[in-house]
Design an enzyme around this catalytic site. Structure first.
Site, PDB file in Angstrom:
ATOM      1  N   LYS A 188       0.841  -1.205   0.000  1.00  0.00           N
ATOM      2  CA  LYS A 188       0.000   0.000   0.000  1.00  0.00           C
ATOM      3  C   LYS A 188       0.874   1.251   0.000  1.00  0.00           C
ATOM      4  O   LYS A 188       1.484   1.596   0.997  1.00  0.00           O
ATOM      5  CB  LYS A 188      -0.930   0.053   1.210  1.00  0.00           C
ATOM      6  CG  LYS A 188      -2.008   1.113   0.997  1.00  0.00           C
ATOM      7  CD  LYS A 188      -2.634   1.649   2.267  1.00  0.00           C
ATOM      8  CE  LYS A 188      -1.842   2.709   2.965  1.00  0.00           C
ATOM      9  NZ  LYS A 188      -1.653   3.986   2.228  1.00  0.00           N
ATOM     10  N   GLY A 241       7.207   4.893   8.016  1.00  0.00           N
ATOM     11  CA  GLY A 241       6.351   6.062   8.199  1.00  0.00           C
ATOM     12  C   GLY A 241       6.616   6.689   9.547  1.00  0.00           C
ATOM     13  O   GLY A 241       7.708   6.567  10.107  1.00  0.00           O
ATOM     14  N   SER A 242       5.597   7.350  10.089  1.00  0.00           N
ATOM     15  CA  SER A 242       5.782   8.089  11.330  1.00  0.00           C
ATOM     16  C   SER A 242       5.851   7.149  12.538  1.00  0.00           C
ATOM     17  O   SER A 242       5.294   6.048  12.522  1.00  0.00           O
ATOM     18  CB  SER A 242       4.622   9.070  11.510  1.00  0.00           C
ATOM     19  OG  SER A 242       3.404   8.358  11.568  1.00  0.00           O
ATOM     20  N   THR A 243       6.544   7.608  13.561  1.00  0.00           N
ATOM     21  CA  THR A 243       6.675   6.823  14.792  1.00  0.00           C
ATOM     22  C   THR A 243       5.307   6.592  15.426  1.00  0.00           C
ATOM     23  O   THR A 243       5.008   5.504  15.927  1.00  0.00           O
ATOM     24  CB  THR A 243       7.640   7.531  15.769  1.00  0.00           C
ATOM     25  OG1 THR A 243       8.956   7.489  15.185  1.00  0.00           O
ATOM     26  CG2 THR A 243       7.688   6.850  17.116  1.00  0.00           C
ATOM     27  N   GLY A 246       3.600   3.925  13.535  1.00  0.00           N
ATOM     28  CA  GLY A 246       4.376   2.697  13.782  1.00  0.00           C
ATOM     29  C   GLY A 246       4.002   2.047  15.102  1.00  0.00           C
ATOM     30  O   GLY A 246       3.823   0.822  15.195  1.00  0.00           O
ATOM     31  N   GLU A 263      10.328   1.140  10.162  1.00  0.00           N
ATOM     32  CA  GLU A 263      11.354   2.139   9.882  1.00  0.00           C
ATOM     33  C   GLU A 263      10.685   3.487  10.067  1.00  0.00           C
ATOM     34  O   GLU A 263       9.852   3.886   9.254  1.00  0.00           O
ATOM     35  CB  GLU A 263      11.891   1.935   8.463  1.00  0.00           C
ATOM     36  CG  GLU A 263      13.276   2.523   8.275  1.00  0.00           C
ATOM     37  CD  GLU A 263      13.232   3.956   7.799  1.00  0.00           C
ATOM     38  OE1 GLU A 263      13.196   4.862   8.669  1.00  0.00           O
ATOM     39  OE2 GLU A 263      13.204   4.172   6.588  1.00  0.00           O
ATOM     40  N   CYS A 297      13.579  10.636   6.531  1.00  0.00           N
ATOM     41  CA  CYS A 297      13.527  10.219   7.929  1.00  0.00           C
ATOM     42  C   CYS A 297      14.888  10.345   8.591  1.00  0.00           C
ATOM     43  O   CYS A 297      14.978  10.600   9.783  1.00  0.00           O
ATOM     44  CB  CYS A 297      13.000   8.791   8.040  1.00  0.00           C
ATOM     45  SG  CYS A 297      13.808   7.678   6.901  1.00  0.00           S
ATOM     46  N   GLU A 393      10.676  15.834  14.921  1.00  0.00           N
ATOM     47  CA  GLU A 393      10.975  15.691  13.503  1.00  0.00           C
ATOM     48  C   GLU A 393      10.146  16.701  12.718  1.00  0.00           C
ATOM     49  O   GLU A 393       8.924  16.727  12.819  1.00  0.00           O
ATOM     50  CB  GLU A 393      10.624  14.268  13.066  1.00  0.00           C
ATOM     51  CG  GLU A 393      10.984  13.991  11.639  1.00  0.00           C
ATOM     52  CD  GLU A 393      10.821  12.521  11.275  1.00  0.00           C
ATOM     53  OE1 GLU A 393       9.806  11.909  11.663  1.00  0.00           O
ATOM     54  OE2 GLU A 393      11.726  11.986  10.608  1.00  0.00           O
TER      55      GLU A 393
END
Ligand code: ADP
Ligand code: MG
Length: 490
Positions: A188, A241-243, A246, A263, A297, A393
């Site tokens: 996706k 993607g984003s923490t 995640g 990641e 990232c 970030e």
């Protein structure tokens, strides 16, 4: 730049379909969404939107393709490798089409796509194609009464969810090790950048992969992404993607005990030591922070500068920011394109405002345009470690410099982050470089360079930057289950 006929045709052929079970399908409820060109905000293409039932179709197809006795599972290692080599060759053949699509959809300079994203993607496919015939298990000494060996079996159906900052390259990083190990895939892409992965699906089809081996389904995170994470027939989720997302994926995956690799975000330190070659270090830290519009990232977004050369470094960083050519990425003179979306433009400029509010001084940039989602490259000064711009970030072209006095101090401050994706060191002293590289808590340490990745070398994070490594032999472990077989010889 003139768009290629193939690109125009691809964009204008009507809503682009979902690639499920080797065929092109409309979404079950007919839903579509649009993709925009961030350089001018105009609509680029319409694509079908996968929701839960489309994801289920794709997962069922991947599951059938994986089953014992399927065409895919019966392929010899060399035949599987050859399919991957074929795919890489087709990517090379259509290099310029993909480059234009990527720049149109994401905004990044076409020169960057040509020099970095695409060669890297193609190399990844070839690198992992090489592993198909080389990845082996072990034979384990035990006693004369037993024969003991291990098999590295594919984990099964994998759900792969990727971000919008390197749409094509991320897709390649994800599918390459999964195909090499014999898994089947539901990928996706990010909703902001659906196009280049759909083009990849065309090339996968043309390569001759058995149906259902790779399914590419565009859709949104909360619907399509979530359905993939919840699906009981998916054995593993690989997410970039984003923490924040995640963490939620990791929690959700626990219900079905899916394997997960993540990641995630970063706030990577890029450290100039007092003896650094500044002619290399200053552009090094500047581009380490703003390359790919800062939408990376591993962006080196905390630049640590020794007190005694701080003013000199800052002055040159500002010059770099002023002279960077920002504009439509299709223009070959352009060095920085727009951010991916209006939302991202908002996020970045609100971080800039927050920096100013909290007492940092903005020396240059941080301005947004009315047309297109541009933000000019920004350099701050007078930043302290506690400020939001030094902790969170930003994912935009913002250089956050931090003054330091001693090496011990800088190591401590560099490591005082919940993230641990990457770090940079600029020095001419080899001993110092090694010592620091050992002490920094990061999945990648670059010395006198930054942002370089190599398909043969692992990439991934410490701490809240995630776990699991992409690329290199390490990535194979993400996609295999180890089976121990013990046979009595008595
Ligand atoms: P960003 O905020 O920069 O878009 P995200 O982490 O939200 O980063 O998005 C990265 C990828 O994760 C995208 O493909 C997105 O659709 C997907 N995603 C977002 N939320 C979820 C979710 N709850 N479950 C699964 N996938 C998600
Ligand atoms: Mg777009």
């Amino acid at each position: 730049m003139k768009l290629m006929t193939e690109v125009v045709n691809f964009l204008e052929a009507g809503p682009i379909k979902l690639f499920i079970n080797g065929t092109w399908k409309e979404s079950n409820d007919g839903a579509t969404f649009k993709s925009y060109n961030p350089a001018n905000g105009r609509e680029l293409a319409e694509v079908y939107e996968a929701k839960e039932s489309d994801i289920d179709d794709a997962v069922q197809a991947a599951s059938l393709a994986f089953e014992d006795g399927s065409e895919w599972s019966n392929l010899s290692a060399i035949d599987r490798a050859n399919l991957m080599f074929k795919l890489a060759d087709l990517m090379e053949r259509d290099f310029e089409i993909i480059a234009q699509l990527e720049t149109l959809d994401n905004g990044k300079p076409i020169n960057d796509v040509r020099a970095a994203d695409l060669p890297n993607a193609i190399e990844n496919i070839r690198y992992f194609a090489g592993w198909v015939t080389k990845a082996t298990g072990q034979t384990i000494p035990y006693s004369n009464d037993f024969f003991n060996y291990t098999r590295h079996e594919p984990v099964g159906v994998v759900g792969q969810i990727i971000p919008w900052n390197f749409p094509f390259m991320m897709a390649a990083w994800k599918i390459a090790p999964a195909l090499a190990t014999g898994c089947t895939i539901v990928l996706k892409p990010a909703e902001q950048t659906p196009l280049s992965a759909l083009y990849m699906a065309k090339l996968i089809e043309e390569s001759g992969f058995p149906k259902g081996v790779v399914n590419i389904v565009n859709g949104f995170g909360k619907t399509a992404g979530d359905a993939l994470v919840k699906h009981p027939l998916v054995n593993k989720i690989a997410f970039t993607g984003s923490t924040q997302v995640g963490k939620s994926i990791m929690k959700e995956a626990a219900n079905t005990m899916k394997r997960v690799t993540l990641e995630l975000g970063g706030k990577s330190p890029n450290i100039i030591l007092p003896d650094a070659d500044l002619d290399k270090a200053i552009p090094g830290v500047f581009f380490g922070a703003v390359a790919n519009q800062g939408e990376v990232c591993n962006a080196g977004s905390r630049v640590f500068i020794p007190d005694e050369i701080y003013d000199e470094v800052i002055e040159k960083l500002v010059q770099y920011a002023k002279s960077l050519k920002v504009g439509d990425g299709l223009d070959e003179q352009i060095e920085m394109g727009p951010l991916v979306s209006e939302r991202q433009q908002e996020v970045v400029t609100s971080y800039v405002s927050k920096g100013i509010e909290e007492g940092a001084k903005l020396l240059v940039g941080g301005e947004k345009t009315d047309e297109g989602y541009f933000v000019s490259p920004a350099v701050f000064t007078d930043v302290t470690d506690e400020m939001t711009i030094a902790k969170e970030e930003i994912f935009g072209p913002v250089v956050v410099p931090l003054r330091y006095k001693t090496i011990d101090e800088v190591v401590k401050r560099a490591n005082a982050s919940p993230y641990g994706l990457a770090a940079g060191i600029w020095t001419e002293n080899l001993k110092q470089a090694h010592t620091l590289a050992n002490k920094l808590k990061a999945g990648t340490v670059w010395v006198n360079t930054y942002n370089i990745t190599n398909p043969a070398a692992p990439f991934g994070g410490f701490k809240e930057s995630g776990f699991g490594r992409e690329m290199g032999s390490y990535a194979l472990e993400n996609y295999t289950e180890v089976k121990n077989v013990l046979i009595s010889l008595e």
